[in-house]
Design an enzyme around this catalytic site. Structure first.
Site, PDB file in Angstrom:
ATOM      1  N   GLY A  87      10.550  42.039  88.479  1.00  0.00           N
ATOM      2  CA  GLY A  87      11.306  42.911  89.490  1.00  0.00           C
ATOM      3  C   GLY A  87      12.153  42.091  90.215  1.00  0.00           C
ATOM      4  O   GLY A  87      13.337  42.471  90.629  1.00  0.00           O
ATOM      5  N   SER A  90       6.097  49.733  81.206  1.00  0.00           N
ATOM      6  CA  SER A  90       6.074  49.891  82.744  1.00  0.00           C
ATOM      7  C   SER A  90       6.728  48.977  83.714  1.00  0.00           C
ATOM      8  O   SER A  90       6.883  49.330  84.567  1.00  0.00           O
ATOM      9  CB  SER A  90       4.367  49.726  82.991  1.00  0.00           C
ATOM     10  OG  SER A  90       4.177  48.300  82.757  1.00  0.00           O
ATOM     11  N   ASN A  91       7.508  48.186  82.818  1.00  0.00           N
ATOM     12  CA  ASN A  91       8.417  46.990  83.588  1.00  0.00           C
ATOM     13  C   ASN A  91       9.797  48.015  83.985  1.00  0.00           C
ATOM     14  O   ASN A  91      10.407  47.590  85.115  1.00  0.00           O
ATOM     15  CB  ASN A  91       8.858  46.040  82.706  1.00  0.00           C
ATOM     16  CG  ASN A  91       7.594  45.027  82.325  1.00  0.00           C
ATOM     17  OD1 ASN A  91       7.665  44.460  81.532  1.00  0.00           O
ATOM     18  ND2 ASN A  91       6.781  44.930  83.117  1.00  0.00           N
ATOM     19  N   LEU A  92       9.883  49.027  83.081  1.00  0.00           N
ATOM     20  CA  LEU A  92      11.446  49.681  83.276  1.00  0.00           C
ATOM     21  C   LEU A  92      11.774  50.195  84.425  1.00  0.00           C
ATOM     22  O   LEU A  92      12.686  50.729  85.101  1.00  0.00           O
ATOM     23  CB  LEU A  92      11.537  50.719  81.945  1.00  0.00           C
ATOM     24  CG  LEU A  92      11.446  49.925  80.900  1.00  0.00           C
ATOM     25  CD1 LEU A  92      11.807  50.962  79.776  1.00  0.00           C
ATOM     26  CD2 LEU A  92      12.362  48.590  80.709  1.00  0.00           C
ATOM     27  N   GLN A  93      10.541  50.542  85.339  1.00  0.00           N
ATOM     28  CA  GLN A  93      10.698  51.208  86.603  1.00  0.00           C
ATOM     29  C   GLN A  93      11.286  50.489  87.728  1.00  0.00           C
ATOM     30  O   GLN A  93      11.788  51.049  88.718  1.00  0.00           O
ATOM     31  CB  GLN A  93       9.004  51.652  87.011  1.00  0.00           C
ATOM     32  CG  GLN A  93       8.894  51.970  88.516  1.00  0.00           C
ATOM     33  CD  GLN A  93       8.172  51.015  89.217  1.00  0.00           C
ATOM     34  OE1 GLN A  93       8.306  49.625  88.993  1.00  0.00           O
ATOM     35  NE2 GLN A  93       7.566  51.253  90.476  1.00  0.00           N
ATOM     36  N   ARG A  94      11.400  49.093  87.380  1.00  0.00           N
ATOM     37  CA  ARG A  94      12.003  48.400  88.415  1.00  0.00           C
ATOM     38  C   ARG A  94      12.823  47.058  87.914  1.00  0.00           C
ATOM     39  O   ARG A  94      13.846  46.694  88.503  1.00  0.00           O
ATOM     40  CB  ARG A  94      11.089  47.754  89.452  1.00  0.00           C
ATOM     41  CG  ARG A  94       9.805  46.983  88.826  1.00  0.00           C
ATOM     42  CD  ARG A  94       8.719  46.849  89.509  1.00  0.00           C
ATOM     43  NE  ARG A  94       7.709  46.003  88.960  1.00  0.00           N
ATOM     44  CZ  ARG A  94       6.922  46.251  88.007  1.00  0.00           C
ATOM     45  NH1 ARG A  94       6.916  47.546  87.504  1.00  0.00           N
ATOM     46  NH2 ARG A  94       5.943  45.439  87.586  1.00  0.00           N
ATOM     47  N   ASN A 144       2.457  35.907  91.248  1.00  0.00           N
ATOM     48  CA  ASN A 144       1.115  35.648  91.421  1.00  0.00           C
ATOM     49  C   ASN A 144       0.676  34.333  92.243  1.00  0.00           C
ATOM     50  O   ASN A 144       1.874  33.513  92.244  1.00  0.00           O
ATOM     51  CB  ASN A 144       0.157  35.379  90.059  1.00  0.00           C
ATOM     52  CG  ASN A 144       0.786  34.473  89.415  1.00  0.00           C
ATOM     53  OD1 ASN A 144       0.558  33.013  89.788  1.00  0.00           O
ATOM     54  ND2 ASN A 144       1.787  34.545  88.130  1.00  0.00           N
ATOM     55  N   CYS A 166       1.387  43.268  91.886  1.00  0.00           N
ATOM     56  CA  CYS A 166       2.037  44.625  91.871  1.00  0.00           C
ATOM     57  C   CYS A 166       1.292  45.363  90.610  1.00  0.00           C
ATOM     58  O   CYS A 166       1.167  46.622  90.837  1.00  0.00           O
ATOM     59  CB  CYS A 166       3.626  44.443  91.158  1.00  0.00           C
ATOM     60  SG  CYS A 166       4.512  43.576  92.407  1.00  0.00           S
ATOM     61  N   CYS A 215     -16.957  20.888  94.733  1.00  0.00           N
ATOM     62  CA  CYS A 215     -15.515  21.493  95.032  1.00  0.00           C
ATOM     63  C   CYS A 215     -15.581  22.718  95.373  1.00  0.00           C
ATOM     64  O   CYS A 215     -16.640  23.386  96.156  1.00  0.00           O
ATOM     65  CB  CYS A 215     -14.573  21.095  94.063  1.00  0.00           C
ATOM     66  SG  CYS A 215     -14.871  22.226  92.502  1.00  0.00           S
TER      67      CYS A 215
END
Lengths: 388, 81
Positions: free
Chosen positions: A43, A71-75, A133, A195, A345
């Protein structure tokens, strides 16, 4: 810079830059000479890459391991329907090269990791962070600080965007704040959604990525005042903007007054991603938090070693002897070789690594890994302990 | 009684369930004390080890005294791209 020349086609293409008095052909030369690495071609990466390619940045590097999804093409306006299923870096290269054949595109079809980040980033002048991320955000930030590169940052969530220029050296040569000055440690992985999990309004990365592209151009050309020492906040829902003044934090583990981290770390572990579903604790002896509690109650003579960083110790600790993983060898004389030694740790991953190192290099045979680390202790023994 | 008005961003808004929060106290607070009180009252806020509190468009260091008219904002990290 005078040896950077332009063809007639280039001069015509960039003419709207060349006629800005303070930008002119000098600014355009600097763009052509510049090498910019864009991490993530999603994005934010889409407008970043499109505008930087259009503007004439001479060398553009793209790091992404993903393939284009419907679903990437929206943005992600860099891609079209025909790209679905293709590696993003390949689809991006084709699109950008068709937009501007005068620039060079370098692609890295791989996740950015602690193993390859320094090698990839070292050959670039400016990094633009468009990842999605926390582990990679911290990785990009830390690598930029270690390599002394400006990191042009933006990040989004639903209707909200953040942007800044991190680790930017001013005219006096002083570095500006970086991500660790604002957010020294990551949030728990289940608390702040990505996202993919939390959603994002499609035009928001277009706005924030375009701001990033503008900052990259300012950093390269020296035109204007980069967003360094300032943190831009945008709420697209209410149309509220804020610009916060930010400062360097003396406790910054990378470049504060007493740096404790001199290299890259395991950012998946740092951000608590994927713990418990792998078995990195294999091959070393271990004890459970219940067994450690019994050891403590029985007043047994044993040593507890904490291999996390001091700023993690500040959040929560078990009174162990603090010996950060990266500095273990300097603390050898403080590690008992006779009595039982429990190493812990955050999640049990780094302590297993510490034990393997000490066993293989120095022949220790008395080391036990605390399964699940301080997180398991907080879950099962002491719920008042802060989990991070 | 003093009331502080705090604008909530990102996941802080989700946790509290609204974008503005009015926080009442008996006596004036320092920035760090307000942040600690909020994090104690909302356990999920307490789980955010790094949380940025802005006071009048500046990243708070923690020891500054707060006035009721101060513009306060709680800004957690976001990671989307």
């Amino acid at each position: 810079m005078e040896n950077i020349t332009f063809s007639k086609a280039e001069l015509e293409r960039y003419s709207r830059h060349l006629i800005i008095p303070e930008f002119n052909i000098e600014g355009q030369r600097k763009l052509k000479a510049a090498r910019v690495l864009v991490v993530g071609s999603g994005g934010l990466g889409s407008p970043l890459l499109l505008y930087l390619a259009a503007a004439g940045v001479g060398t553009l590097g793209i790091v992404d391991f993903d393939v284009v999804d419907e679903s990437n093409l929206q943005r992600q306006v860099l891609f079209g329907r025909e790209d679905v299923g293709r590696p993003k870096v390949e689809a991006a290269r084709d699109r950008l090269q068709s937009l501007n054949p005068h620039i060079q595109i370098l692609t890295y079809n791989t996740p950015l990791t602690s193993d390859n980040a320094l090698d990839i980033i070292k050959d670039f002048d400016v990094v633009a962070d468009g990842t999605d991320n926390f582990p990679t955000r911290y990785l990009v930030n830390d690598a930029c600080v270690l390599l002394d590169k400006p990191n042009v940052y933006a990040s989004i969530f639903r209707f909200e965007g953040q942007a800044s220029v991190f680790n930017f050296r001013n005219a006096k040569g002083e570095p500006g704040p970086n991500y660790r000055d604002l957010y020294p440690t990551p949030p728990p992985p289940d608390l702040v959604p990505s996202c993919a999990e939390g959603g994002v309004i499609g035009v928001l990365p277009g706005i924030m990525g375009s701001l990033q592209a503008n900052e990259v151009i300012k950093v390269i050309t020296g035109v204007g005042e980069p967003l360094s020492g300032r943190f831009f906040l945008f709420d697209a829902a209410s149309f509220e903007t804020r610009i916060l003044k930010i400062r360097r934090n003396p406790k910054n583990p990378l470049n504060g007054e007493h740096p404790t981290q001199t290299g890259l770390i395991d950012y998946q572990d740092f951000c608590g991603v994927g713990q418990a579903d792998e078995s990195p604790q294999g091959q070393v002896k271990s004890i459970t938090v219940q067994e450690l509690q019994k050891l403590r109650e029985s007043q047994a003579d044993f040593q507890l070693i904490d291999v996390r960083e001091p700023y993690e110790y500040e959040i929560a600790h078990l009174q162990g002897d603090l010996m950060p993983l990266g500095q273990l060898d300097a603390h050898l004389d403080k590690i008992s070789s006779s009595k039982q030694v429990v190493v812990h740790c955050r999640s049990g991953k780094r302590s297993a690594e510490a034990i393997r190192h000490l066993e293989q290099k120095y022949g220790f045979a008395n080391l036990y890994n605390l399964e699940g680390g301080i997180l398991a202790w907080a879950d099962q023994i002491d719920p008042s302990l802060a989990k991070y | 009684m003093i009331t502080y008005q705090i604008r909530l961003f990102g996941i802080a808004r989700e946790i509290v369930g609204q974008s503005w929060l009015a926080w009442e106290t008996e006596k004036p607070l320092r920035a760090g004390e307000l942040q600690a009180a909020l994090q104690a009252h909302y356990p999920d806020l307490g789980r955010l080890a790094s949380l940025l509190l802005a006071v009048n468009a500046e990243y708070a260091q923690g020891d500054e005294w707060l006035q009721p008219e101060d513009e306060l904002a709680l800004i957690p990290p976001v990671s989307g791209g």
